[in-house]
Design a protein around this motif. Structure first.
Motif, PDB file in Angstrom:
ATOM      1  N   THR A 120      84.280  80.124  93.437  1.00 35.44           N
ATOM      2  CA  THR A 120      85.559  80.214  92.734  1.00 35.44           C
ATOM      3  C   THR A 120      85.600  79.279  91.540  1.00 35.44           C
ATOM      4  O   THR A 120      86.021  79.662  90.440  1.00 35.44           O
ATOM      5  CB  THR A 120      86.719  79.876  93.687  1.00 35.44           C
ATOM      6  N   GLU A 121      85.170  78.047  91.752  1.00 35.17           N
ATOM      7  CA  GLU A 121      85.306  77.020  90.718  1.00 35.17           C
ATOM      8  C   GLU A 121      84.310  77.177  89.575  1.00 35.17           C
ATOM      9  O   GLU A 121      84.645  76.890  88.420  1.00 35.17           O
ATOM     10  CB  GLU A 121      85.156  75.628  91.335  1.00 35.17           C
ATOM     11  N   SER A 122      83.081  77.601  89.882  1.00 36.73           N
ATOM     12  CA  SER A 122      82.041  77.523  88.849  1.00 36.73           C
ATOM     13  C   SER A 122      81.044  78.669  88.834  1.00 36.73           C
ATOM     14  O   SER A 122      80.149  78.667  87.980  1.00 36.73           O
ATOM     15  CB  SER A 122      81.258  76.213  89.017  1.00 36.73           C
ATOM     16  N   SER A 123      81.153  79.634  89.750  1.00 36.59           N
ATOM     17  CA  SER A 123      80.109  80.661  89.879  1.00 36.59           C
ATOM     18  C   SER A 123      78.733  80.024  90.044  1.00 36.59           C
ATOM     19  O   SER A 123      77.741  80.504  89.510  1.00 36.59           O
ATOM     20  CB  SER A 123      80.099  81.610  88.669  1.00 36.59           C
ATOM     21  N   PHE A 124      78.682  78.904  90.758  1.00 35.00           N
ATOM     22  CA  PHE A 124      77.442  78.171  91.005  1.00 35.00           C
ATOM     23  C   PHE A 124      76.789  77.718  89.694  1.00 35.00           C
ATOM     24  O   PHE A 124      75.574  77.705  89.559  1.00 35.00           O
ATOM     25  CB  PHE A 124      76.477  79.002  91.855  1.00 35.00           C
ATOM     26  N   ASN A 125      77.630  77.318  88.749  1.00 30.38           N
ATOM     27  CA  ASN A 125      77.184  76.760  87.477  1.00 30.38           C
ATOM     28  C   ASN A 125      77.285  75.243  87.551  1.00 30.38           C
ATOM     29  O   ASN A 125      78.379  74.688  87.466  1.00 30.38           O
ATOM     30  CB  ASN A 125      78.071  77.293  86.342  1.00 30.38           C
ATOM     31  N   PRO A 126      76.172  74.532  87.710  1.00 29.01           N
ATOM     32  CA  PRO A 126      76.237  73.071  87.858  1.00 29.01           C
ATOM     33  C   PRO A 126      76.635  72.357  86.578  1.00 29.01           C
ATOM     34  O   PRO A 126      76.957  71.169  86.598  1.00 29.01           O
ATOM     35  CB  PRO A 126      74.814  72.698  88.277  1.00 29.01           C
ATOM     36  N   TYR A 127      76.607  73.073  85.447  1.00 27.99           N
ATOM     37  CA  TYR A 127      76.992  72.509  84.156  1.00 27.99           C
ATOM     38  C   TYR A 127      78.489  72.689  83.861  1.00 27.99           C
ATOM     39  O   TYR A 127      78.945  72.400  82.766  1.00 27.99           O
ATOM     40  CB  TYR A 127      76.194  73.172  83.036  1.00 27.99           C
ATOM     41  N   ALA A 128      79.247  73.187  84.818  1.00 24.36           N
ATOM     42  CA  ALA A 128      80.650  73.529  84.598  1.00 24.36           C
ATOM     43  C   ALA A 128      81.473  72.313  84.183  1.00 24.36           C
ATOM     44  O   ALA A 128      81.337  71.226  84.750  1.00 24.36           O
ATOM     45  CB  ALA A 128      81.242  74.158  85.856  1.00 24.36           C
ATOM     46  N   VAL A 129      82.341  72.515  83.191  1.00 25.76           N
ATOM     47  CA  VAL A 129      83.273  71.475  82.734  1.00 25.76           C
ATOM     48  C   VAL A 129      84.628  72.132  82.493  1.00 25.76           C
ATOM     49  O   VAL A 129      84.728  73.345  82.350  1.00 25.76           O
ATOM     50  CB  VAL A 129      82.793  70.790  81.433  1.00 25.76           C
ATOM     51  N   SER A 130      85.676  71.321  82.445  1.00 22.36           N
ATOM     52  CA  SER A 130      86.997  71.848  82.122  1.00 22.36           C
ATOM     53  C   SER A 130      87.740  70.854  81.242  1.00 22.36           C
ATOM     54  O   SER A 130      87.412  69.667  81.210  1.00 22.36           O
ATOM     55  CB  SER A 130      87.807  72.130  83.388  1.00 22.36           C
ATOM     56  N   HIS A 131      88.767  71.345  80.553  1.00 25.42           N
ATOM     57  CA  HIS A 131      89.585  70.464  79.722  1.00 25.42           C
ATOM     58  C   HIS A 131      90.356  69.456  80.552  1.00 25.42           C
ATOM     59  O   HIS A 131      90.809  68.433  80.036  1.00 25.42           O
ATOM     60  CB  HIS A 131      90.548  71.303  78.869  1.00 25.42           C
TER      61      HIS A 131
END
Length: 376
Positions: A232-243
């Motif tokens: 849900t949070e990142s689609s298993f993207n370890p590089y995920a960031v948010s504002h």
């Protein structure tokens, strides 16, 4: 079978993470003498950014990119999207994890094909450890260790791309056969589009199976819940960031959930750095530890296990305060009301009456994903 293979929301944890000024340690409370990148007593190689510094960093990146690409083609990293700039912000890699597409583009006027080739190679071989990559600058990527995209992309010969020579050959093929152009406000963009393999999501899930299994056992949290949160949070993207300042697979905010985990679970001072949270092992551990806090501290008075499960998921996104505000403005009365309802009534309330629309959608989405992982 998927489970056998396997481990921001903009308001992530912004309400629920307040804690008493002198909280009690509730897990593994022996003081730690080695905290790696999170030793805030003088041995830390990384800087914990203030909110103003973090926002200034985003603004600086935006300004530099718009100088090269124009306002209409500004793009930045997000929860389900990897974006990295190179070469004076004239070149970028963009991975759309939801749609399984990779775009590598350049607006360089001098030797655009050579510039594009280098960017393709760096993208295909970027490391599995996101803490080694600076998403907020145009610095080159250190090509060391196992590539993050290994198994998620095949070359023109249907082979995995693990070594520089194969990445170089595939880049040559793409530029010779797949090069496209697009007119922008500021000139011409040269780009290639790369399709990820059909099971790219499962490939990423597999990378984190051991970490999720260990965290689930460590904190007594269901594995399928952790998988569902990460998807849900990142689609298993370890590089995920948010504002909102959330980082990594489980989109943890350092100053809220991160601080709670350090203080209540790890017995460490300060808050985790973004480098710490970009490390997949640290991120999964921290996010799962926060569920432990929700379960055993903030929501410990919730009696029915299914109601507590729903409340924990909702609180991970919209905060414990948001969960209680769904039922009453007085927190004690809200907890009493919550405990008097059946789980299906609590679910209805949290998905229809929660103060935040995003939190209403979040619970339903996570539970649907959890069902998928539970049956795999």
């Amino acid at each position: 079978m998927k489970k056998a293979w396997l481990a921001v929301a903009s308001c992530l944890l912004t309400v629920s993470c307040s804690s008493p000024s002198a909280p009690d340690c509730i897990y593994n409370c022996s003081p730690s003498t080695s905290v790696g990148n999170n030793n805030l007593n003088g041995n830390n190689n990384h800087i914990v950014l203030t909110e103003a510094q973090r926002l200034a960093l985003f603004k600086y990146l935006e300004n530099q990119v718009k100088k090269q690409w124009g306002d209409d083609d500004y793009l930045q990293a997000g929860k389900h999207r990897y974006v990295k700039y190179f070469d004076g912000y004239r070149t970028r890699a963009h991975i759309d994890f939801d749609n399984g597409k990779i775009y590598v583009s350049t607006v360089a006027n001098y030797a655009p094909q050579a510039t594009l080739k280098k960017a393709i190679e760096e993208t295909l071989l970027m490391p599995a450890d996101p803490s080694q990559v600076d998403l907020f600058s145009d610095k080159s990527i250190p090509l060391k260790g196992k590539p993050f995209l290994l198994g998620q992309v095949k070359d023109h010969q249907n082979q995995n791309i693990q070594w520089p020579w194969r990445a170089s050959k595939y880049a040559d093929y793409l530029i010779a056969n797949k090069l496209k152009t697009k007119k922008l406000q500021q000139g011409t963009a040269y780009y290639v589009e790369i399709n990820m393999v059909d099971d790219h999501l499962e490939q990423r899930e597999y990378q984190y199976a051991d970490l999720i299994r260990q965290a689930a056992k460590r904190y007594d949290i269901d594995e399928d819940l952790i998988y569902a949160i990460v998807k849900t949070e990142s689609s298993f993207n370890p590089y995920a960031v948010s504002h909102a300042g959330a980082y990594g697979l489980m989109q943890v905010i350092p100053k809220t959930a991160g601080a709670d985990v350090f203080n209540l679970v790890k017995n460490k001072p300060g808050i985790p750095t973004k480098e710490y949270l970009f490390d997949p092992a640290n991120n999964i551990d921290t996010g799962t530890a926060y569920f432990y806090i929700l379960k055993n501290r903030y929501l410990k008075e919730v009696k029915h296990p299914t109601t507590k499960h729903y409340s924990m998921i909702s609180a991970y996104n919209g905060g414990t305060g948001g969960v209680l505000a769904t039922f009453d403005s007085d927190r004690k009365q809200a907890m009493d009301d919550l405990n008097q309802l059946q789980p299906n009534q609590v679910y209805w309330a949290l998905t229809n009456k929660h103060p935040k629309a995003e939190a209403r959608r979040y619970l339903e989405k996570v539970l649907n994903f959890q069902k998928e992982f539970k049956t795999m």
